[in-house]
Design a protein around this motif. Structure first.
Motif, short mmCIF file in Angstrom:
data_model
loop_
_atom_site.label_atom_id
_atom_site.label_comp_id
_atom_site.label_asym_id
_atom_site.label_seq_id
_atom_site.Cartn_x
_atom_site.Cartn_y
_atom_site.Cartn_z
N ASN A 134 -48.84 24.74 -77.42
CA ASN A 134 -50.18 25.43 -77.86
C ASN A 134 -49.94 26.35 -78.94
O ASN A 134 -50.76 26.52 -79.70
N THR A 135 -48.81 27.27 -79.06
CA THR A 135 -48.73 28.33 -80.02
C THR A 135 -48.36 27.61 -81.13
O THR A 135 -48.84 28.00 -82.20
N ASN A 136 -47.40 26.47 -81.35
CA ASN A 136 -47.22 25.76 -82.57
C ASN A 136 -48.45 25.10 -83.20
O ASN A 136 -48.48 25.23 -84.35
N SER A 137 -49.47 24.60 -82.38
CA SER A 137 -50.55 23.69 -83.06
C SER A 137 -51.43 24.51 -83.54
O SER A 137 -52.39 24.05 -84.32
N LYS A 138 -51.47 25.86 -83.19
CA LYS A 138 -52.36 26.79 -83.93
C LYS A 138 -51.86 27.38 -85.35
O LYS A 138 -52.57 27.90 -85.88
N GLN A 139 -50.65 26.92 -85.49
CA GLN A 139 -50.06 27.52 -86.76
C GLN A 139 -49.69 26.51 -87.74
O GLN A 139 -49.85 26.60 -89.09
N VAL A 140 -49.20 25.26 -87.42
CA VAL A 140 -48.88 24.40 -88.31
C VAL A 140 -49.22 22.71 -87.86
O VAL A 140 -49.86 22.93 -86.83
N ILE A 141 -49.07 21.90 -88.66
CA ILE A 141 -49.49 20.23 -88.13
C ILE A 141 -48.44 19.92 -87.21
O ILE A 141 -47.27 19.70 -87.67
N THR A 142 -48.95 19.74 -86.06
CA THR A 142 -47.79 19.33 -85.04
C THR A 142 -48.74 18.64 -83.80
O THR A 142 -49.72 18.53 -83.92
N CYS A 143 -48.00 18.10 -82.94
CA CYS A 143 -48.55 17.59 -81.86
C CYS A 143 -49.25 18.69 -80.79
O CYS A 143 -48.87 19.76 -80.86
N ILE A 144 -50.01 18.30 -79.85
CA ILE A 144 -50.47 18.94 -78.97
C ILE A 144 -50.89 18.27 -77.79
O ILE A 144 -51.35 17.03 -77.64
N LYS A 145 -50.36 18.69 -76.63
CA LYS A 145 -50.67 18.04 -75.26
C LYS A 145 -52.12 18.53 -74.58
O LYS A 145 -52.53 19.49 -74.58
N ASN A 146 -52.95 17.44 -74.16
CA ASN A 146 -54.15 17.44 -73.54
C ASN A 146 -54.42 16.09 -72.91
O ASN A 146 -53.72 15.25 -72.70
N SER A 147 -55.69 16.09 -72.28
CA SER A 147 -56.13 14.97 -71.48
C SER A 147 -57.03 14.00 -72.05
O SER A 147 -57.51 12.95 -71.55
N ASN A 148 -57.03 14.08 -73.37
CA ASN A 148 -57.95 13.24 -74.21
C ASN A 148 -57.46 12.10 -74.95
O ASN A 148 -56.14 12.18 -75.38
N GLU A 149 -58.28 11.17 -75.21
CA GLU A 149 -57.55 10.02 -76.10
C GLU A 149 -58.98 9.51 -77.06
O GLU A 149 -59.93 9.35 -76.51
N LEU A 150 -58.85 9.48 -78.40
CA LEU A 150 -59.81 9.22 -79.16
C LEU A 150 -60.06 7.76 -79.32
O LEU A 150 -59.30 7.23 -79.47
N ASN A 151 -61.22 7.31 -79.16
CA ASN A 151 -61.74 6.08 -79.28
C ASN A 151 -61.52 5.63 -80.72
O ASN A 151 -61.94 5.98 -81.60
N LEU A 152 -60.75 4.28 -80.61
CA LEU A 152 -60.50 3.60 -81.92
C LEU A 152 -61.64 3.17 -82.49
O LEU A 152 -61.69 3.51 -83.87
N VAL A 153 -62.78 3.00 -82.03
CA VAL A 153 -63.88 2.53 -82.57
C VAL A 153 -64.42 3.92 -83.36
O VAL A 153 -64.97 3.94 -84.78
N HIS A 154 -64.47 5.10 -82.69
CA HIS A 154 -65.00 6.32 -83.43
C HIS A 154 -64.06 6.59 -84.46
O HIS A 154 -64.54 7.28 -85.57
N LEU A 155 -62.58 6.40 -84.51
CA LEU A 155 -61.78 6.67 -85.44
C LEU A 155 -62.01 5.83 -86.71
O LEU A 155 -61.99 6.25 -87.90
N LYS A 156 -62.24 4.52 -86.39
CA LYS A 156 -62.45 3.55 -87.62
C LYS A 156 -63.96 4.03 -88.27
O LYS A 156 -63.96 3.86 -89.52
N LYS A 157 -64.94 4.40 -87.65
CA LYS A 157 -66.18 4.64 -87.97
C LYS A 157 -66.08 5.89 -88.80
O LYS A 157 -66.55 5.88 -90.09
N ILE A 158 -65.37 6.92 -88.85
CA ILE A 158 -65.19 8.05 -89.57
C ILE A 158 -64.27 7.69 -90.66
O ILE A 158 -64.55 8.42 -91.71
N LEU A 159 -63.32 6.69 -90.38
CA LEU A 159 -62.48 6.58 -91.77
C LEU A 159 -63.25 5.55 -92.84
O LEU A 159 -63.32 5.79 -93.90
N HIS A 160 -64.23 4.84 -92.25
CA HIS A 160 -65.02 3.97 -92.94
C HIS A 160 -66.17 4.61 -93.85
O HIS A 160 -66.34 4.75 -95.11
N SER A 161 -66.49 5.75 -93.09
CA SER A 161 -67.56 6.64 -93.36
C SER A 161 -66.80 7.55 -94.70
O SER A 161 -67.60 8.06 -95.51
#
Length: 310
Positions: free
Chosen positions: A43-70
């Motif tokens: 959690n410390t690193n993710s607040k300072q640089v571009i890096t990975c962060i652990k949590n319980s979520n997963e981004l829906n691929l449909v939503h990802l495609k939607k924002i990249l198309h937009s």
């Protein structure tokens, strides 16, 4: 840019049209928070640089495609794909095929420890992307060498991202790159709370270092207008929330907000894109516009500046 922002703030009822999308140029996409590692400084690193962060979520691929198309009519030209462990993404293979068809500069970030155990999934990484290997300050040299050999066998472009918090870790990182003849690497200091002396000695600016920074008139006008660290960048988290800076308030969620609305919100009410050195003590300093824009390090340390001048 500033004239457009000023007009928008004075007359928010007047839309600036699709031109508002041109300000977006980089997108950090956290596709999943799933990760089997238990890094102490996650959690410390993710607040300072571009890096990975652990949590319980997963981004829906449909939503990802939607924002990249937009984002296609925008100024977006760079995307960074992150986890957790990106290889654990449910639709990893489909995502990689989708990324192959995009014309963005693409970087995929992942912790070095997950490379060997996911050797079968590595072959799907787009050949036109760069794989950024995240390496903590303390690392297994043997395991890292084996991981890099695997990336080389798959003909992948890769960079090493060392995240260090001491002078010893800095030296170890340089020594490793020299021994293995690694040319493409970056070293990022991480503030841990207990290593302010390290930052004081190696990150903070003094008068000599400020004056040694190359600053054209264009650079100075830029720092007077907007934040060069954050401007044009958005962070899409694995739960769909979007931030201009992960240390600030969220701007919206892609499930119910358009990309246009999110950028509009940052321009009108945000704290990141237009964050400049206009507060004390910087606003009383002769070097005010020669210093780099405020960064996440100031937020992490709890100081308005990182210098020995004021």
């Amino acid at each position: 840019i500033m004239k457009s922002f000023e007009r928008l703030k004075l007359h928010p009822e007047n839309s600036v049209g699709q031109n508002i999308l041109n300000y977006l140029h980089e997108l950090n996409i956290h596709i999943t928070g799933n990760c089997t590692s238990d890094c102490r400084t996650c959690n410390t690193n993710s607040k300072q640089v571009i890096t990975c962060i652990k949590n319980s979520n997963e981004l829906n691929l449909v939503h990802l495609k939607k924002i990249l198309h937009s984002a296609q009519p925008s100024g977006l030209h760079k995307i960074n794909v992150l986890g957790g462990d990106v290889f654990s993404y449910t639709k990893w293979k489909e995502l990689c095929f989708f990324l192959c068809d995009l014309h963005y500069q693409t970087k995929i970030y992942n912790h070095y420890k997950s490379i060997l155990q996911n050797y079968k999934k590595i072959r799907y990484i787009p050949a036109n992307s760069t794989f950024c290997v995240i390496i903590p300050g303390s690392f297994s040299k043997k395991e890292l060498v084996q991981s890099l050999e695997l990336l080389e066998r798959n003909n992948l472009n890769f960079d090493l991202n060392f995240q260090i918090n001491s002078r010893v870790q800095y030296s170890d990182s340089l020594s490793f790159c020299k021994k293995e003849m690694i040319e493409r690497y970056s070293i990022f200091p991480i503030f841990m709370g207990s290593n302010e002396d390290f930052f004081q000695q190696n990150v903070f600016l003094d008068q000599e270092s400020i004056l040694s920074l190359p600053s054209s008139k264009k650079d100075i006008f830029l720092r007077m207008s907007f934040n060069s660290n954050d401007f044009g960048k958005l962070n899409l988290m694995s739960n769909g929330d979007v931030y201009a800076n992960v240390n600030r308030c969220k701007l919206g969620n892609i499930k119910n907000s358009s990309l246009y609305e999110i950028i509009y919100s940052e321009i009108l009410n945000g704290e990141s894109w237009l964050s400049i050195r206009n507060l004390k003590p910087c606003n009383n300093c002769v070097y005010q516009w020669l210093c780099p824009s405020p960064s996440n390090y100031e937020i992490a340390i709890g100081r308005p500046n990182l210098c020995h001048v004021m």
